[in-house]
Scaffold this active site. Structure first.
Site, short mmCIF file in Angstrom:
data_model
loop_
_atom_site.label_atom_id
_atom_site.label_comp_id
_atom_site.label_asym_id
_atom_site.label_seq_id
_atom_site.Cartn_x
_atom_site.Cartn_y
_atom_site.Cartn_z
N CYS A 66 0.82 -1.22 0.00
CA CYS A 66 0.00 0.00 0.00
C CYS A 66 0.85 1.26 0.00
CB CYS A 66 -0.94 -0.02 1.19
SG CYS A 66 -1.78 -1.61 1.34
N HIS B 270 -3.00 6.43 2.83
CA HIS B 270 -3.52 5.20 2.22
C HIS B 270 -4.90 4.90 2.81
CE1 HIS B 270 -4.26 1.13 1.25
NE2 HIS B 270 -3.88 0.65 2.43
N ASN C 163 -10.21 -1.13 0.39
CA ASN C 163 -8.77 -0.94 0.42
C ASN C 163 -8.20 -1.45 -0.90
OD1 ASN C 163 -6.01 -1.32 0.74
ND2 ASN C 163 -6.16 -2.01 2.86
#
Ligand code: COA
Length: 321
Positions: free
Chosen positions: A111, A246, A276
């Site tokens: 990420c 993120h 996500n």
């Protein structure tokens, strides 16, 4: 001196709401929203892979900017879910774009990948090595999600974002990064090896995480790293128009904002609508904010990615689009 001169994103069409999981695992819409903020996410189709999404994000970048990318001399794809380990995803994007004489490499930093990609592009351009670099964050996490693991399967989605970095008035004001490899076993995807740091792991080729540990690490460290980055740029928190962390989980983002005493309406996120999406989450959040009248030309935008490693990477840019 380098700057982002074009930007684009893509998400697959298929919308997956939280009720989808009620048929698979013991969970419900209310639990997922209250613990993660996630309402929907997108899943790629069968036969649709990370390089396909990356290619579509670049097409969107070209359409929105009118930029010619035939002379791009380096492509970096940041991903945790490449089509396959070899050839790399960047080479697949090069093939789809039909660009000649282009270096291709993938960044495998989960990420944090997209920000690492921007750091790399800045380095290439400022050192004179390359002149036109495509940085793409692209993921098909639905293909590496363990749909029987209720603590992780609800989190992930698919998507892509692309930025073109070229020489120009310096737009990048600071960078930082760091890693806690000692926590590597708390978020991993293993094809073969069955231990990290001497801790047993499951080599099932799916994402496995210790959600609480990752949560604690992110909330404990990322606000400190944001302050360090702002200092490094010679700025104060008041100078930062937007912080784009993120989009791991809305609760993590809210905790980071609270710890910094920073208003949530200045923290663009993509997690509630898209889940996500790992290395794609920051560009998707930026694009969403721009479309909704948020981030605009001249704004000072801080991006910070964090995840598997556990690693993080941050940058502050004067947004130029
Ligand atoms: N539905 C319903 N219940 C669930 C569930 C689900 N999908 N997943 C876990 N639970 C249960 C647990 O089994 C536990 O039950 P128990 O108390 O009977 O043991 C309870 O809910 C609480 O679990 P806990 O792990 O404490 O929940 P949490 O508040 O920490 O939320 C995460 C779990 C995964 C949402 C959260 O830890 C998280 O988001 N962590 C960060 C993960 C992340 O962002 N990873 C990627 C980083 S890049």
């Amino acid at each position: 001196m380098s700057q982002i001169t074009a930007f684009g994103t893509y998400v697959p069409e298929k919308i997956i709401d939280n009720h989808f999981f009620e048929g698979l695992i013991d969970t419900n819409d209310e639990w997922i929203i209250s613990r993660t903020g996630i309402k929907t996410r997108r899943y790629s189709k069968d036969g649709e892979y990370t390089s396909d999404l990356a290619y579509k994000a670049v097409q969107n970048l070209m359409e929105s900017s009118g930029k010619d990318i035939s002379d791009v001399d380096f492509i970096v794809v940041c991903t945790t879910s490449p089509d396959q380990p070899m050839p790399n995803a960047a080479s697949r994007v090069q093939y789809k774009l039909g660009i000649q004489n282009t270096g291709c490499n993938d960044i495998y930093a989960a990420c944090a990948g997209f920000v690492y990609g921007l750091q790399m592009a800045h380095g290439f351009i400022n050192s004179g090595v390359y002149k036109k670099v495509l940085v793409i964050g692209s993921e098909t996490l639905s293909k590496i999600t363990d749909m029987s693991d209720r603590t992780s399967c609800i989190l992930f989605g698919d998507g892509a974002g692309a930025a073109l970095v070229e020489p120009g008035e310096e737009q990048f004001l600071a960078f930082n990064s760091g890693t806690n490899g000692d926590l590597g076993h708390d978020l991993y995807l293993s094809h073969k090896k069955n231990s990290i740091n001497g801790v047993g792991i499951n080599p099932n080729s799916k994402i496995v995480q210790n959600g609480r540990s990752v949560f604690k690490w992110a909330v404990g460290n990322i606000p400190i790293k944001i302050r360090e980055l702002v200092d490094k740029a010679g700025l104060t928190m008041d100078d930062i128009d937007y912080i784009v962390p993120h989009s791991a989980n809305l609760r993590i983002i809210e905790a980071i904002a609270k710890s910094l005493d920073y208003p949530m309406d200045k923290v663009p996120e993509s997690v509630t609508e898209f889940g996500n999406t790992s290395s794609a989450s920051i560009p998707i959040a930026i694009e969403k904010s721009r479309k909704n009248g948020g981030i605009k030309k001249g704004d000072i935008v801080l991006m910070i990615g964090f995840g598997g490693g556990l690693t993080f990477a941050g940058t502050i840019v004067r947004w130029n689009l």
